[in-house]
Write a protein that holds these residues in place. Structure first.
Motif, PDB file in Angstrom:
ATOM      1  N   SER A  23      -8.424  15.975   6.833  1.00 43.86           N
ATOM      2  CA  SER A  23      -8.553  17.043   7.810  1.00 43.86           C
ATOM      3  C   SER A  23     -10.027  17.319   8.088  1.00 43.86           C
ATOM      4  O   SER A  23     -10.875  17.167   7.209  1.00 43.86           O
ATOM      5  CB  SER A  23      -7.894  18.320   7.292  1.00 43.86           C
ATOM      6  N   TYR A  77      -3.333  23.245   6.371  1.00 40.10           N
ATOM      7  CA  TYR A  77      -2.508  22.062   6.631  1.00 40.10           C
ATOM      8  C   TYR A  77      -1.205  22.558   7.226  1.00 40.10           C
ATOM      9  O   TYR A  77      -0.438  23.251   6.563  1.00 40.10           O
ATOM     10  CB  TYR A  77      -2.234  21.277   5.344  1.00 40.10           C
ATOM     11  N   ASP A 126      -4.969  17.178   1.406  1.00 37.47           N
ATOM     12  CA  ASP A 126      -4.155  16.568   2.467  1.00 37.47           C
ATOM     13  C   ASP A 126      -3.043  15.697   1.895  1.00 37.47           C
ATOM     14  O   ASP A 126      -1.889  15.778   2.328  1.00 37.47           O
ATOM     15  CB  ASP A 126      -5.030  15.712   3.385  1.00 37.47           C
TER      16      ASP A 126
END
Length: 495
Positions: free
Chosen positions: A10, A144, A184
């Motif tokens: 990310s 996320y 992630d």
């Protein structure tokens, strides 16, 4: 059809080091507690005691307030407390969260949304302080979410400071990227994250890093090599297991050859010893130890650390089917030792036993460190912000704890009690997988059987690998805990 997920890793805010501020960009002023009123850093000369009292500002770490600014309308004031690195990290995280909350409110109200801020640092700012602040800014706003909408984010932070602080900023950004990559991988839903996906993620993250080699082995290679534990755990899933080996061999290496081993269970139902339904959805993070090893190797390579490191990640999905392994089974591991299965939900130690045995026989390192979301017992013992540390070496245990302190990750050493040794012995195999007694300790005693006498540390991150609420730079979900400790540990051998 697979669910589309955010790209890996990310994005984090762009952080630049500059000699002068930029006109028209909102500013940040740091504040710390004073004898009678808060003391301000550059840009806060006009903020006095009256404003601090009205705003409720004390300067403690994590405080964020908005003060008027004639040029941009908004000036951010962030408390850095007494100036410890942890205070600066908390300040950076609180700042980015406050900025993005204000940006979202501005967007909803149809107002212009700023995307950048700048901070002129006090002249006495240390490398440790600015590194911690950069980590806080990079990680505090992490999110996320698989969604069709995107909320406003902080795009860039300009740090006005001396050029000699740039290396500290760059190093902190590498640590932040490694932590984000671990988060992630941990947060990716398990309908996407099967063993093949996690192995592919390792390959993608390592791409374009000269000197970092990644090999992915499939179930056929595992069968030929005798990885009985990994094949047993992964045998109940339609997605076969994988074994990931990352190798960092710099041209000029100093210190010992380190082997990092990380548990990579991409989803854990508990197998036939089925878990309760409550909380099972969190088992998508049961591979965070493996993710930490992958991200640590990538970060070590990105930093170019002159130390040889091998990362080993056994990857499987512990599922329920007619081909699942059973309580009562006897499994032969890579190194020939055998284990009596007593609980299929203690699958992590089964796959780690294979990988540690492989490290001893094939990698032949000078020391081994394994990391895993291994036991609920450790979460009960230490809570959710401290990792459990076991070691056969006092020197290695001290190094891990010191590395964690530098990384902002807390560890507590646990005992390997001699009076529990017999509990690990099986009547029908060499070892019993899940004996009664204190679960974190007996799990560590089991793993030690496969270390071949090599100095070894076991890091149980069942508590701090995931979070349910915000604290410091941590946000709900996978935390990335242990990644920075692994990198700092490797770096400790290069001094």
């Amino acid at each position: 059809m697979r669910t589309p997920v955010p790209s890996l890793p990310s994005p984090t805010p762009d952080i630049e080091v500059a000699a002068a501020p930029r006109r028209g960009v909102p500013t940040v002023v740091v504040a710390s507690p004073g004898d009678e009123s808060p003391e301000y850093g550059p840009g806060g000369a006009d903020l006095g005691t009256d404003w601090a009292t009205a705003a409720g500002l004390t300067g403690k770490a994590g405080e964020v307030h908005i003060a008027p600014d004639h040029a941009t309308g908004v000036r951010w004031v962030a408390g850095v407390g007494e100036g410890a690195a942890a205070d600066w990290r908390k300040a950076g995280a609180a700042l980015v969260r406050a900025f993005e909350a204000r940006a979202e409110a501005d967007s909803d109200a149809g107002r212009k949304v700023p995307r950048a801020v700048q901070l002129t640092l006090p002249e006495n700012t240390t490398p440790d302080q600015i590194s911690a602040f950069v980590l806080g800014v990079s990680l505090g706003g992490y999110r996320y979410k698989v969604s069709s909408t995107e909320k406003p984010r902080l795009k860039s932070l300009r740090l006005v400071t001396a050029e000699d602080l740039r290396p500290a900023v760059d190093r902190a950004l590498a640590f932040a990227q490694g932590t984000v990559a671990t988060r992630d991988m941990g947060n990716t839903p398990s309908n996407v994250k099967d063993p093949t996906w996690l192995a592919s993620a390792a390959v993608k993250l390592a791409a374009r890093l000269p000197g970092l080699k990644v090999e992915v082995r499939d179930e056929h290679w595992l069968a030929a090599q005798g990885f009985g534990g990994l094949l047993a755990v992964g045998g109940g899933s339609a997605s076969p297991p994988r074994f990931v080996e990352l190798t960092w061999r710099p041209t000029k290496a100093a210190g010992p050859h380190i082997a990092y081993v990380g548990k990579g269970i991409t989803f854990d139902t508990g197998g036939i010893s089925l878990k309760p339904a409550d909380g099972m959805h969190l088992m998508r993070t049961d591979m965070c130890g493996g993710a930490s090893v992958i991200a640590a190797l990538v970060t070590i390579a990105r930093l170019g650390l002159p130390v040889r490191v091998t990362g080993l990640v056994p990857v499987a999905e512990n599922h329920v089917s007619g081909s699942s392994y059973r309580p009562g089974d006897v499994i032969r591991h890579y190194d020939g030792q055998t284990t009596e299965v007593t609980n299929t939900d203690a699958e992590g130690r089964m796959v780690l036993a294979d990988a540690i045995g492989y490290a001893v026989r094939r990698v032949q390192p000078d020391l081994i460190v394994d990391v895993a979301t291994l036991t609920g017992a450790m979460k009960v013992s230490l809570g959710v912000r401290t990792g459990g540390l076991f070691s056969s070496s006092d020197e290695l245990a001290e190094r891990v704890a010191a590395a964690g302190a530098r990384a902002g990750e807390a560890w507590w050493r646990m005992p390997l009690l001699a009076d529990l040794e017999d509990e690990v012995v099986s009547e029908i195999a060499d070892w019993r997988q899940c004996p009664p007694g204190p679960g974190g300790i007996t799990a560590a005693l089991f793993l030690r059987k496969f270390t071949g006498g090599i100095p070894w540390a076991h890091m149980d991150i069942a508590g701090p690998a995931r979070a349910e609420k915000i604290y410091d730079e941590v946000v709900p979900g996978a935390t990335g805990f242990s990644t920075r400790t692994l990198v700092e540990l490797a770096a400790s051998y290069t001094a």
